[in-house]
Write a protein that holds these residues in place. Structure first.
Motif, PDB file in Angstrom:
ATOM      1  N   LYS A   1       9.306   1.115  -1.360  1.00 25.00           N
ATOM      2  CA  LYS A   1      10.487   0.901  -2.199  1.00 25.00           C
ATOM      3  C   LYS A   1      10.997   2.207  -2.789  1.00 25.00           C
ATOM      4  O   LYS A   1      12.197   2.423  -2.895  1.00 25.00           O
ATOM      5  CB  LYS A   1      10.168  -0.078  -3.329  1.00 25.00           C
ATOM      6  N   GLN A   2      10.065   3.057  -3.199  1.00 26.82           N
ATOM      7  CA  GLN A   2      10.478   4.300  -3.823  1.00 26.82           C
ATOM      8  C   GLN A   2       9.461   5.404  -3.545  1.00 26.82           C
ATOM      9  O   GLN A   2       8.308   5.144  -3.182  1.00 26.82           O
ATOM     10  CB  GLN A   2      10.664   4.122  -5.328  1.00 26.82           C
ATOM     11  N   VAL A   3       9.923   6.634  -3.692  1.00 27.18           N
ATOM     12  CA  VAL A   3       9.061   7.809  -3.563  1.00 27.18           C
ATOM     13  C   VAL A   3       8.306   7.966  -4.878  1.00 27.18           C
ATOM     14  O   VAL A   3       8.916   8.026  -5.951  1.00 27.18           O
ATOM     15  CB  VAL A   3       9.900   9.060  -3.248  1.00 27.18           C
ATOM     16  N   LEU A   4       6.972   8.035  -4.781  1.00 33.30           N
ATOM     17  CA  LEU A   4       6.140   8.134  -5.985  1.00 33.30           C
ATOM     18  C   LEU A   4       5.767   9.574  -6.310  1.00 33.30           C
ATOM     19  O   LEU A   4       5.608   9.924  -7.483  1.00 33.30           O
ATOM     20  CB  LEU A   4       4.855   7.312  -5.803  1.00 33.30           C
ATOM     21  N   ALA A   5       5.595  10.378  -5.284  1.00 34.38           N
ATOM     22  CA  ALA A   5       5.205  11.778  -5.467  1.00 34.38           C
ATOM     23  C   ALA A   5       5.747  12.574  -4.278  1.00 34.38           C
ATOM     24  O   ALA A   5       5.978  12.011  -3.195  1.00 34.38           O
ATOM     25  CB  ALA A   5       3.693  11.914  -5.570  1.00 34.38           C
ATOM     26  N   PHE A   6       5.913  13.874  -4.458  1.00 29.38           N
ATOM     27  CA  PHE A   6       6.548  14.668  -3.403  1.00 29.38           C
ATOM     28  C   PHE A   6       6.093  16.118  -3.438  1.00 29.38           C
ATOM     29  O   PHE A   6       5.746  16.657  -4.492  1.00 29.38           O
ATOM     30  CB  PHE A   6       8.074  14.617  -3.560  1.00 29.38           C
TER      31      PHE A   6
ATOM     32  N   SER B   1       0.831  -1.198   0.000  1.00 25.45           N
ATOM     33  CA  SER B   1       0.000   0.000   0.000  1.00 25.45           C
ATOM     34  C   SER B   1       0.868   1.253   0.000  1.00 25.45           C
ATOM     35  O   SER B   1       2.012   1.243   0.452  1.00 25.45           O
ATOM     36  CB  SER B   1      -0.918  -0.002   1.223  1.00 25.45           C
ATOM     37  N   ILE B   2       0.285   2.329  -0.476  1.00 30.04           N
ATOM     38  CA  ILE B   2       0.993   3.606  -0.548  1.00 30.04           C
ATOM     39  C   ILE B   2       0.802   4.363   0.759  1.00 30.04           C
ATOM     40  O   ILE B   2      -0.316   4.487   1.265  1.00 30.04           O
ATOM     41  CB  ILE B   2       0.485   4.430  -1.743  1.00 30.04           C
ATOM     42  N   GLU B   3       1.892   4.861   1.299  1.00 34.54           N
ATOM     43  CA  GLU B   3       1.873   5.614   2.551  1.00 34.54           C
ATOM     44  C   GLU B   3       2.104   7.085   2.254  1.00 34.54           C
ATOM     45  O   GLU B   3       3.013   7.449   1.507  1.00 34.54           O
ATOM     46  CB  GLU B   3       2.975   5.089   3.480  1.00 34.54           C
ATOM     47  N   ILE B   4       1.271   7.950   2.825  1.00 37.44           N
ATOM     48  CA  ILE B   4       1.470   9.396   2.734  1.00 37.44           C
ATOM     49  C   ILE B   4       2.113   9.835   4.037  1.00 37.44           C
ATOM     50  O   ILE B   4       1.546   9.649   5.122  1.00 37.44           O
ATOM     51  CB  ILE B   4       0.132  10.144   2.527  1.00 37.44           C
TER      52      ILE B   4
END
Length: 276
Positions: free
Chosen positions: A59-64, A2-5
């Motif tokens: 694993k990686q940063v998707l947005a910033f 899952s994506i974490e903010i």
């Protein structure tokens, strides 16, 4: 996974850098800094990882959203989403998180730029309460073999220049070129022009060739002082071209000076402000 903010604390700088390279690879003018340049930019713009937000899949940063701060203001240093992860609402989520943290921390204003050509993004920002404050033009210039000035030109530190900036310049620089940002720049080259031991002009430039500030006192303009500062700056950093980021379009004298010397406009941007 899952994506974490979350905030940007404890995130490997290389992961942040990789996300930026991907997100900006299809930009109108692709922004592809080296890791050292990227880290220098974060330092110079007073990056605050607690107020910054990222979307992370483990694993990686998707947005910033990279946030910097100074006094009562917060600044959006850079924002983006990897090409493969666009259209998932990540930008909206991380923007909301950062704004909430900015307000909680007591900052009263958020400031950043948007390309004038990106009307879709501009419309979204305006719906979110961001207002156009100023308009900027960006330029690139090849340095010519110009006539010398009669003034004395020498390399100095920023502390020599800082007390005199407001008296010499006509228009306030954009936030990333303000005095506090130049003082924080890890490798800024500063060159000053003197007449009878009086400071009459100065330039501050990054190793990349981006000009932070250039100013000449009014009664010494049109006497080749600005040309001499540009030439010496380019020589000092060994760059054949210099870039001017975010020149206020109301600064007609500077724009006329640059275009007279052959500078080419690259892009235009709006400065956006949201008050809390």
């Amino acid at each position: 996974m899952s994506i974490e903010i979350r905030n940007a604390r404890d995130i490997d700088p290389q992961a942040l850098h990789a996300a930026m390279l991907d997100a900006f690879s299809d930009y109108d003018i692709p922004l592809q800094p080296t890791l050292d340049q990227f880290m220098g930019m974060l330092t110079q713009r007073q990056f605050d990882p607690a107020l910054s937000s990222i979307a992370f899949d483990g694993k990686q940063v998707l947005a910033f959203w990279f946030i910097g701060t100074h006094d009562h203001r917060a600044h959006l240093i850079a924002s983006g989403t990897r090409i493969a992860d666009r259209g998932k609402g990540l930008a909206k989520q991380i923007a909301a998180r950062s704004e909430a943290e900015i307000i909680k921390a007591g900052f009263k204003l958020l400031q950043f730029e948007c390309l004038t050509s990106n009307q879709r993004a501009l419309g979204l920002y305006q719906k979110q309460g961001h207002e156009i404050h100023r308009e900027f033009d960006c330029f690139v210039m090849e340095i010519g073999d110009w006539a010398e000035s009669e003034c004395e030109i020498k390399k100095v530190d920023w502390a020599t220049i800082a007390p005199h900036t407001e008296a010499l310049r006509d228009v306030m620089p954009s936030w990333q070129n303000e005095d506090f940002a130049v003082a924080a720049a890890p490798d800024a080259t500063c060159i000053a022009a003197f007449q009878a031991e009086q400071l009459i002009g100065y330039i501050a430039v990054a190793p990349s060739g981006a000009i932070y500030q250039l100013a000449v006192t009014k009664n010494h303009r049109r006497k080749h002082v600005g040309r001499a500062l540009l030439h010496n700056a380019a020589t000092a950093i060994n760059k054949p071209k210099l870039a001017f980021i975010n020149i206020d379009t109301s600064d007609a004298e500077t724009i006329s000076f640059l275009t007279h010397l052959g500078a080419q406009k690259t892009v235009s941007q709006y400065e956006l402000i949201k008050r809390f």
